[in-house]
Write an enzyme that holds these catalytic residues in place. Structure first.
Site, PDB file in Angstrom:
ATOM      1  NE  ARG A 100      -9.804  12.797   3.583  1.00  0.00           N
ATOM      2  CZ  ARG A 100      -9.732  11.503   3.282  1.00  0.00           C
ATOM      3  NH1 ARG A 100     -10.412  11.030   2.273  1.00  0.00           N
ATOM      4  NH2 ARG A 100      -8.983  10.690   3.982  1.00  0.00           N
ATOM      5  CG  ASN A 111      -1.865   1.108   1.313  1.00  0.00           C
ATOM      6  OD1 ASN A 111      -1.830   2.017   0.489  1.00  0.00           O
ATOM      7  ND2 ASN A 111      -2.736   1.080   2.308  1.00  0.00           N
ATOM      8  CE  LYS A 128      -0.628   1.822   6.603  1.00  0.00           C
ATOM      9  NZ  LYS A 128      -2.061   1.814   6.772  1.00  0.00           N
ATOM     10  CG  HIS A 146     -13.475   2.753   6.581  1.00  0.00           C
ATOM     11  ND1 HIS A 146     -12.703   1.621   6.382  1.00  0.00           N
ATOM     12  CD2 HIS A 146     -12.606   3.738   6.880  1.00  0.00           C
ATOM     13  CE1 HIS A 146     -11.428   1.917   6.563  1.00  0.00           C
ATOM     14  NE2 HIS A 146     -11.348   3.207   6.856  1.00  0.00           N
ATOM     15  CG  ASN A 163      -7.346  11.011   9.718  1.00  0.00           C
ATOM     16  OD1 ASN A 163      -7.987  11.859  10.357  1.00  0.00           O
ATOM     17  ND2 ASN A 163      -6.248  11.308   9.053  1.00  0.00           N
ATOM     18  CG  ASN A 201     -10.146   1.316  18.484  1.00  0.00           C
ATOM     19  OD1 ASN A 201     -10.087   0.177  18.914  1.00  0.00           O
ATOM     20  ND2 ASN A 201      -9.487   1.716  17.418  1.00  0.00           N
ATOM     21  CD  GLU A 249      -8.752  -0.840   3.906  1.00  0.00           C
ATOM     22  OE1 GLU A 249      -8.261  -0.513   5.012  1.00  0.00           O
ATOM     23  OE2 GLU A 249      -8.990  -0.041   3.010  1.00  0.00           O
ATOM     24  CG  HIS A 296     -12.561   3.995   2.850  1.00  0.00           C
ATOM     25  ND1 HIS A 296     -13.219   4.990   3.548  1.00  0.00           N
ATOM     26  CD2 HIS A 296     -11.250   4.251   2.988  1.00  0.00           C
ATOM     27  CE1 HIS A 296     -12.336   5.805   4.084  1.00  0.00           C
ATOM     28  NE2 HIS A 296     -11.125   5.389   3.757  1.00  0.00           N
ATOM     29  NE  ARG A 304      -6.195   1.658  -0.207  1.00  0.00           N
ATOM     30  CZ  ARG A 304      -6.256   2.783   0.478  1.00  0.00           C
ATOM     31  NH1 ARG A 304      -5.208   3.211   1.129  1.00  0.00           N
ATOM     32  NH2 ARG A 304      -7.370   3.470   0.506  1.00  0.00           N
TER      33      ARG A 304
HETATM   34  P1  AMP Z   1      -7.752   5.078  11.148  1.00  0.00           P
HETATM   35  O1  AMP Z   1      -7.728   6.075  10.030  1.00  0.00           O
HETATM   36  O2  AMP Z   1      -8.639   3.919  10.900  1.00  0.00           O
HETATM   37  O3  AMP Z   1      -6.380   4.683  11.613  1.00  0.00           O
HETATM   38  O4  AMP Z   1      -8.413   5.831  12.412  1.00  0.00           O
HETATM   39  C1  AMP Z   1      -7.824   6.957  12.996  1.00  0.00           C
HETATM   40  C2  AMP Z   1      -8.815   7.617  13.922  1.00  0.00           C
HETATM   41  O5  AMP Z   1      -9.249   6.666  14.914  1.00  0.00           O
HETATM   42  C3  AMP Z   1      -8.224   8.794  14.675  1.00  0.00           C
HETATM   43  O6  AMP Z   1      -9.126   9.880  14.672  1.00  0.00           O
HETATM   44  C4  AMP Z   1      -8.074   8.260  16.085  1.00  0.00           C
HETATM   45  O7  AMP Z   1      -8.236   9.264  17.026  1.00  0.00           O
HETATM   46  C5  AMP Z   1      -9.259   7.320  16.169  1.00  0.00           C
HETATM   47  N1  AMP Z   1      -9.082   6.376  17.283  1.00  0.00           N
HETATM   48  C6  AMP Z   1      -8.221   5.345  17.367  1.00  0.00           C
HETATM   49  N2  AMP Z   1      -8.327   4.738  18.594  1.00  0.00           N
HETATM   50  C7  AMP Z   1      -9.279   5.429  19.283  1.00  0.00           C
HETATM   51  C8  AMP Z   1      -9.867   5.319  20.577  1.00  0.00           C
HETATM   52  N3  AMP Z   1      -9.489   4.368  21.430  1.00  0.00           N
HETATM   53  N4  AMP Z   1     -10.802   6.217  20.925  1.00  0.00           N
HETATM   54  C9  AMP Z   1     -11.192   7.182  20.062  1.00  0.00           C
HETATM   55  N5  AMP Z   1     -10.703   7.334  18.831  1.00  0.00           N
HETATM   56  C10 AMP Z   1      -9.762   6.471  18.438  1.00  0.00           C
END
Ligand code: AMP
Length: 413
Positions: free
Chosen positions: A240, A7, A14, A207, A210, A334, A383, A179, A90
């Site tokens: 965004r 990726n 990655k 999904h 971020n 999470n 993924e 995604h 990817r």
């Molecule tokens: P990703 O793009 O899937 O890696 O997700 C990143 C987002 O997930 C960021 O905004 C992080 O703050 C949020 N995130 C990850 N772990 C937690 C958690 N335990 N509580 C709240 N937000 C989380």
């Protein structure tokens, strides 16, 4: 069969090496800040992760480091590069050309390049990853897995924008989504978790990381999704803005004297959670600030959850109902508090969150009450596994086609 999943980002690479038949991840890592003086390489799984300071001027040099880590020293997992059977890449934008994953050849590379206009950072980066593999692993079969393929089933009423039709004809301006590999994975896993055929279910997949996107999957077929021509559309995200009144764009260009590139940058990198809170694009930091009484952080939090809620409503209307809502990615997997906010008030739509189950962490799980008419599931996305699996299937298809071809020829002679 060992598949190397790549990726490539504009300054990152990655990777995971996956034994696809056993699902085992043999190794994984990331080269970051490729091309800068601060470049480094993280390699290893969980507690075995090591950070290696290493100079890498470009993706080809990064690839050389990855292959070295896989085959030598304390990080070694295979004896030689011969043990890598194929590579899965990817690719973010496949436009209208790729309704499924494909074996990479010169024509495919040319199309990925042409489509870079729709995803400039992503597709060009993927091409760097492909080129690095061609240099360092010459002759290995490579497969392109597109984020957009899963959404090629959308009907025109979902993918067309109400702008003059000629623009669609001239520029292919339409919704492609993004995604898709993640949505496809969590939909499949949700059906397995529910022990029902995917073809019998109406699912809303979310999904939420971020980058954020949602889709409506009706009897196994994607019928709508929130990301559009580019991954800027739809939900509010980390940086965004998602969907906004399009008139804001010319207004800002005029009043703030911005060029198209500058307004694009503002919407992609300075908006969303970061833009509203003024604190961070990371939901954890925004949550801490909101709990400490910061009003803008609270507003950002409220807007994010409201944005998801509205799409849930839309997609129930699009499909005429829903059997399960499935959440994934950093926030979806999470953040117990965000999930609570998203589902609060949705009981009349049949979604009853179980507050205790919602506190559980890790793994595939159900977080709705036992009698909730609509089930709410958390499914950690994967993924990389989907990319490895598609690569595996395509190689098998190729082998079968070669065998058939051979047997036909034998019969002819
Ligand atoms: P990703 O793009 O899937 O890696 O997700 C990143 C987002 O997930 C960021 O905004 C992080 O703050 C949020 N995130 C990850 N772990 C937690 C958690 N335990 N509580 C709240 N937000 C989380």
């Amino acid at each position: 069969m060992n598949i190397l999943v790549i990726n490539a980002g504009s300054s990152s690479l990655k990777y995971q090496l996956i034994e696809v038949e056993t699902h085992e991840v043999l190794a994984k890592g990331i080269c970051e800040r490729v091309g800068s003086a601060q470049s480094f390489h993280k390699h290893g799984i969980d507690e075995n992760e090591r950070v290696i300071d290493a100079a890498m001027a470009d993706h080809t040099e990064a690839m050389a480091l990855v292959l070295e880590a896989l085959t030598s020293g304390p990080t070694k997992v295979i004896d030689s590069l011969e043990e890598i059977d194929a590579i899965g890449h990817r690719i973010v934008q496949g436009g209208k050309y790729f309704p499924r994953s494909v074996l990479i050849d010169d024509e495919v590379i040319q199309k990925i390049d042409e489509l870079a206009e729709l995803a400039p950072l992503h597709n060009k980066a993927a091409l760097m990853g492909i080129e690095a593999c061609q240099t360092k692993l010459p002759g290995k079969p490579m497969v392109a897995v597109f984020d957009t393929s899963f959404f090629q089933t959308m009907p025109p009423k979902a993918y067309m924008y109400p702008v003059p039709y000629e623009l669609y004809e001239k520029y292919d301006i339409r919704k492609y989504g993004a995604h898709g590999t993640s949505h496809r994975y969590i939909a499949e896993r949700a059906a397995a978790f529910m022990d029902e055929p995917l073809g019998d279910l109406k699912l809303i997949t979310c999904h939420l990381g971020n980058g954020c996107s949602m889709s409506a999957i009706d009897h196994g077929v994607a019928v709508d999704t929130s990301m559009g021509l580019t991954p800027l559309d739809g939900l509010m995200m980390g940086t965004r803005c998602g969907a906004i009144d399009p008139a804001i764009v010319p207004f800002l260009m005029e009043h703030e004297d911005l060029t198209p590139a500058e307004v694009n940058d503002l919407m992609n990198k300075k908006s969303g959670l970061l833009g509203i809170s003024g604190i961070s694009n990371d939901l954890r930091s925004v949550r801490e600030a909101s709990e400490a009484g910061d009003e803008r952080a609270q507003l950002a939090y409220d807007m994010y959850s409201n944005s998801v809620k509205k799409y849930i409503g839309q997609y129930i209307a699009v499909m005429g109902g829903v059997d399960a809502v499935v959440l994934t990615a950093g926030v979806g997997e999470n953040c117990e508090k965000m999930r609570r906010m998203i589902f609060s008030g949705l009981q009349p739509l049949g979604m009853v969150l179980d507050l205790e189950k919602n506190k559980a962490r890790g793994g595939e799980r159900e977080i709705s009450t036992d009698d909730s008419p609509v089930r709410i599931l958390v499914i950690p996305t994967n993924e990389e596994f989907m990319i490895a699996r598609d690569t595996f299937y395509i190689l098998q298809e190729r082998q079968l086609a070669e065998e058939l071809d051979l047997s036909t020829r034998t019969n002819l002679t």
